[in-house]
Design a protein around this motif. Structure first.
Motif, PDB file in Angstrom:
ATOM      1  N   VAL A  92     -73.638  -5.826  10.405  1.00  0.00           N
ATOM      2  CA  VAL A  92     -73.209  -5.657  11.798  1.00  0.00           C
ATOM      3  C   VAL A  92     -73.835  -6.773  12.622  1.00  0.00           C
ATOM      4  O   VAL A  92     -75.039  -7.032  12.527  1.00  0.00           O
ATOM      5  N   ILE A  93     -73.012  -7.453  13.427  1.00  0.00           N
ATOM      6  CA  ILE A  93     -73.461  -8.605  14.204  1.00  0.00           C
ATOM      7  C   ILE A  93     -73.010  -8.450  15.650  1.00  0.00           C
ATOM      8  O   ILE A  93     -71.847  -8.128  15.909  1.00  0.00           O
ATOM      9  N   THR A  94     -73.920  -8.684  16.602  1.00  0.00           N
ATOM     10  CA  THR A  94     -73.521  -8.755  18.009  1.00  0.00           C
ATOM     11  C   THR A  94     -73.381 -10.221  18.402  1.00  0.00           C
ATOM     12  O   THR A  94     -74.113 -11.084  17.908  1.00  0.00           O
ATOM     13  N   LEU A 139     -69.455 -14.457   2.020  1.00  0.00           N
ATOM     14  CA  LEU A 139     -70.416 -14.117   0.972  1.00  0.00           C
ATOM     15  C   LEU A 139     -70.182 -12.716   0.422  1.00  0.00           C
ATOM     16  O   LEU A 139     -70.956 -12.244  -0.406  1.00  0.00           O
ATOM     17  N   GLY A 140     -69.119 -12.049   0.877  1.00  0.00           N
ATOM     18  CA  GLY A 140     -68.709 -10.789   0.271  1.00  0.00           C
ATOM     19  C   GLY A 140     -69.027  -9.539   1.045  1.00  0.00           C
ATOM     20  O   GLY A 140     -68.704  -8.439   0.592  1.00  0.00           O
ATOM     21  N   ALA A 141     -69.677  -9.650   2.211  1.00  0.00           N
ATOM     22  CA  ALA A 141     -70.065  -8.460   2.965  1.00  0.00           C
ATOM     23  C   ALA A 141     -68.884  -7.867   3.724  1.00  0.00           C
ATOM     24  O   ALA A 141     -67.922  -8.562   4.050  1.00  0.00           O
ATOM     25  N   ARG A 142     -68.970  -6.583   4.011  1.00  0.00           N
ATOM     26  CA  ARG A 142     -68.089  -5.959   5.001  1.00  0.00           C
ATOM     27  C   ARG A 142     -68.743  -6.188   6.341  1.00  0.00           C
ATOM     28  O   ARG A 142     -69.911  -5.813   6.544  1.00  0.00           O
ATOM     29  N   VAL A 143     -68.030  -6.808   7.266  1.00  0.00           N
ATOM     30  CA  VAL A 143     -68.634  -7.264   8.514  1.00  0.00           C
ATOM     31  C   VAL A 143     -67.990  -6.581   9.712  1.00  0.00           C
ATOM     32  O   VAL A 143     -66.768  -6.538   9.828  1.00  0.00           O
ATOM     33  N   ALA A 152     -76.783   2.830  12.203  1.00  0.00           N
ATOM     34  CA  ALA A 152     -77.189   3.965  11.373  1.00  0.00           C
ATOM     35  C   ALA A 152     -76.647   3.876   9.950  1.00  0.00           C
ATOM     36  O   ALA A 152     -77.175   4.527   9.038  1.00  0.00           O
ATOM     37  N   SER A 153     -75.612   3.072   9.735  1.00  0.00           N
ATOM     38  CA  SER A 153     -74.990   3.040   8.409  1.00  0.00           C
ATOM     39  C   SER A 153     -74.802   1.627   7.859  1.00  0.00           C
ATOM     40  O   SER A 153     -74.036   1.435   6.930  1.00  0.00           O
ATOM     41  N   CYS A 154     -75.502   0.632   8.429  1.00  0.00           N
ATOM     42  CA  CYS A 154     -75.335  -0.729   7.923  1.00  0.00           C
ATOM     43  C   CYS A 154     -76.583  -1.164   7.157  1.00  0.00           C
ATOM     44  O   CYS A 154     -77.634  -0.529   7.227  1.00  0.00           O
ATOM     45  N   ASP A 155     -76.453  -2.260   6.431  1.00  0.00           N
ATOM     46  CA  ASP A 155     -77.556  -2.789   5.641  1.00  0.00           C
ATOM     47  C   ASP A 155     -78.313  -3.893   6.376  1.00  0.00           C
ATOM     48  O   ASP A 155     -79.531  -4.007   6.250  1.00  0.00           O
ATOM     49  N   ILE A 156     -77.585  -4.722   7.116  1.00  0.00           N
ATOM     50  CA  ILE A 156     -78.192  -5.801   7.899  1.00  0.00           C
ATOM     51  C   ILE A 156     -77.627  -5.745   9.308  1.00  0.00           C
ATOM     52  O   ILE A 156     -76.415  -5.654   9.493  1.00  0.00           O
ATOM     53  N   ALA A 199     -87.325   5.100  12.176  1.00  0.00           N
ATOM     54  CA  ALA A 199     -87.224   6.554  12.166  1.00  0.00           C
ATOM     55  C   ALA A 199     -86.343   7.047  11.023  1.00  0.00           C
ATOM     56  O   ALA A 199     -86.552   8.125  10.475  1.00  0.00           O
ATOM     57  N   ALA A 200     -85.337   6.237  10.646  1.00  0.00           N
ATOM     58  CA  ALA A 200     -84.400   6.658   9.605  1.00  0.00           C
ATOM     59  C   ALA A 200     -84.900   6.351   8.205  1.00  0.00           C
ATOM     60  O   ALA A 200     -84.288   6.744   7.228  1.00  0.00           O
ATOM     61  N   GLY A 201     -85.993   5.584   8.109  1.00  0.00           N
ATOM     62  CA  GLY A 201     -86.560   5.361   6.791  1.00  0.00           C
ATOM     63  C   GLY A 201     -86.157   4.068   6.109  1.00  0.00           C
ATOM     64  O   GLY A 201     -86.023   4.033   4.888  1.00  0.00           O
ATOM     65  N   GLY A 202     -85.988   2.989   6.845  1.00  0.00           N
ATOM     66  CA  GLY A 202     -85.872   1.706   6.181  1.00  0.00           C
ATOM     67  C   GLY A 202     -84.575   0.953   6.268  1.00  0.00           C
ATOM     68  O   GLY A 202     -84.445  -0.082   5.633  1.00  0.00           O
ATOM     69  N   ARG A 203     -83.571   1.406   6.987  1.00  0.00           N
ATOM     70  CA  ARG A 203     -82.349   0.623   7.134  1.00  0.00           C
ATOM     71  C   ARG A 203     -81.994   0.552   8.598  1.00  0.00           C
ATOM     72  O   ARG A 203     -82.210   1.498   9.326  1.00  0.00           O
ATOM     73  N   PRO A 204     -81.420  -0.517   9.039  1.00  0.00           N
ATOM     74  CA  PRO A 204     -81.051  -1.744   8.354  1.00  0.00           C
ATOM     75  C   PRO A 204     -82.155  -2.803   8.418  1.00  0.00           C
ATOM     76  O   PRO A 204     -83.184  -2.599   9.060  1.00  0.00           O
ATOM     77  N   PHE A 205     -81.936  -3.932   7.765  1.00  0.00           N
ATOM     78  CA  PHE A 205     -82.769  -5.117   7.902  1.00  0.00           C
ATOM     79  C   PHE A 205     -82.370  -5.759   9.229  1.00  0.00           C
ATOM     80  O   PHE A 205     -81.193  -6.054   9.449  1.00  0.00           O
ATOM     81  N   VAL A 206     -83.324  -5.947  10.133  1.00  0.00           N
ATOM     82  CA  VAL A 206     -83.005  -6.319  11.516  1.00  0.00           C
ATOM     83  C   VAL A 206     -83.374  -7.772  11.785  1.00  0.00           C
ATOM     84  O   VAL A 206     -84.524  -8.179  11.605  1.00  0.00           O
ATOM     85  N   VAL A 207     -82.367  -8.541  12.215  1.00  0.00           N
ATOM     86  CA  VAL A 207     -82.538  -9.960  12.533  1.00  0.00           C
ATOM     87  C   VAL A 207     -82.276 -10.163  14.021  1.00  0.00           C
ATOM     88  O   VAL A 207     -81.218  -9.791  14.525  1.00  0.00           O
ATOM     89  N   GLY A 208     -83.242 -10.754  14.700  1.00  0.00           N
ATOM     90  CA  GLY A 208     -83.074 -11.038  16.115  1.00  0.00           C
ATOM     91  C   GLY A 208     -82.921 -12.523  16.378  1.00  0.00           C
ATOM     92  O   GLY A 208     -83.183 -13.357  15.504  1.00  0.00           O
ATOM     93  N   PHE A 209     -82.474 -12.859  17.580  1.00  0.00           N
ATOM     94  CA  PHE A 209     -82.354 -14.250  18.015  1.00  0.00           C
ATOM     95  C   PHE A 209     -83.198 -14.447  19.268  1.00  0.00           C
ATOM     96  O   PHE A 209     -83.340 -13.532  20.083  1.00  0.00           O
TER      97      PHE A 209
END
Length: 422
Positions: A202-204, A237-241, A276-280, A329-339
């Motif tokens: 997921v990307i903003t 690269l194969g992701a659902r975006v 809540a349901s993404c990986d990155i 709080a949800a236990g480890g997802r998603p991997f969070v990238v900021g700018f």
């Protein structure tokens, strides 16, 4: 111009069905884009759809007569509806209203469009469009699930402002997003062993607009190019975006689902829901820090004798920080990238933001550098990330944003496992 070797739509015969929703005005642009993609397009409109857009408009765009009635004596003299059903390679209904979905889910054939759907063996796709409460209603959700079981492919709906004044899911996907979903270039289809295969990213992207009155707003210079480049790279690269975009003038990348928003609050709601349901999760948008405490109902007028204007602003939610908190709080997802877009002390501000907002990775760039940053096609960046061994970093020299985006996505994939301990 798209070529046949790179475009699954080239030469395809598309029957565009239009039902009675306000989003029918978008169908004109959709028809034009399909023609540009090399499709043959014929249009069928329900009776109600003609209250929103005229058949003449669609005829002018497609070069084909528009069919509106099952009981057209001239057309049916040669069993016209059966001929049309056999002609189509793809039946695309956009917009698909709640009423039309309900009738198709029950196998009804009470007008030309539903009859064609039952009589055709073509690939069947629809783009739902309706009020957010109608979309959420249990009956509509039941019908959507039934249609999917029956072989229909549903595109959307998107979330955002609606004609009725509501905000939420139910907007028809933009025509560019629909065509991008359909076109999926064959030469760029992700390989089964692609590094992001099976992941949801997921990307903003882009700016947000915070209304001051009906004609003015607070915003910034973000073009959205970097976020859209990231979406393209992740899809390749194969992701659902899923791309959550502020107001920009960019076409949706192929294979990417796009959700259009205007304000920071709308982007915040969409981000929390999808995180809540993404990986990155990549927060690339230039989100306005503040919004008007209360937008004026009417245009703010200049007043004689007053040389200034005082605005009362309140802070917008910190989207990327809230997503990181939600992840913890949800236990480890998603991997969070900021700018981080900075004009000085780039590394110091980036490291502070990485730790303070509990991010896994940050991409920092100096927007004061000539020819780089907002609106430009090139950019440079400092990447910082955290893993089990501590903090690491890398500098990426000036390069096209498309190349930079690929490097960012590949670094995020490399950091995904093992996850850093917060």
């Amino acid at each position: 111009m798209t070529t046949q070797s790179a475009n699954r739509l080239f030469g395809r015969r598309i029957l565009l069905g239009i039902s009675a929703g306000i989003a029918a005005y978008k169908s004109a642009q959709l028809a034009r884009l399909l023609k540009q993609a090399g499709c043959e397009v014929r249009v069928v409109m329900t009776e109600g759809a003609q209250a929103f857009i005229t058949p003449l408009t669609l005829q002018a765009l497609t070069g084909e007569a528009v069919r509106t009635s099952l009981l057209d004596p001239e057309a049916e003299a040669g069993m016209g509806h059966i001929e049309l059903a056999r002609w189509a390679d793809i039946i695309l209904i956009a917009p698909a209203t709640a009423d039309l979905m309900a009738r198709l889910a029950q196998g009804m054939a009470d007008d030309l469009l539903t009859t064609l759907c039952l009589a055709s063996e073509a690939e069947k796709i629809m783009a739902p469009a309706m009020n957010q409460a109608m979309w959420r209603h249990v009956a509509t959700q039941r019908n959507a699930a039934r249609l999917a079981q029956d072989g229909w492919r549903l595109l959307g709906p998107a979330s955002g402002d609606q004609a009725c004044g509501d905000v939420g899911p139910g907007r028809m996907l933009e025509p560019e997003a629909i065509v991008a979903e359909l076109i999926q270039p064959i030469s760029e289809a992700p390989h089964e062993n692609a590094p992001a295969q099976g992941l949801h990213v997921v990307i903003t992207a882009g700016p947000t607009r915070e209304p001051l009155d009906p004609v003015r707003y607070l915003s910034n210079h973000s073009s959205g190019k970097m976020g859209f480049a990231l979406a393209t790279a992740a899809a390749e690269l194969g992701a659902r975006v899923t791309l959550i975009s502020g107001p920009v003038s960019l076409s949706t990348p192929a294979g990417v689902e796009r959700i259009d928003v205007e304000t920071a609050l709308q982007m915040h709601e969409a981000s929390r829901r999808l995180a809540a349901s993404c990986d990155i999760f990549i927060g690339c948008a230039a989100v306005a820090d503040y919004r008007a405490e209360a937008a004026a109902e009417h245009k703010i007028k200049k007043r004689e004798g007053e040389d200034g204007l005082t605005l009362s602003l309140v802070k917008n939610p910190d989207i990327i920080a809230d997503v990181a908190k939600q992840r913890d709080a949800a236990g480890g997802r998603p991997f969070v990238v900021g700018f981080a877009a900075e004009t000085r002390d780039l590394e110091a501000y980036a490291r502070d933001k990485l730790v303070r907002k509990r991010l896994d990775m940050i991409v920092a760039n100096d927007v004061s550098a000539a020819g780089l940053g907002f609106g430009a096609d090139d950019n440079a960046a400092l990447l910082l990330w955290r893993n089990g061994e501590g903090e690491s970093g890398a500098s990426l020299p000036p390069q096209p944003k498309t190349q930079l985006a690929r490097a960012v996505i590949e670094r995020a994939l490399g950091c995904l496992t093992p996850r850093p301990v917060h």
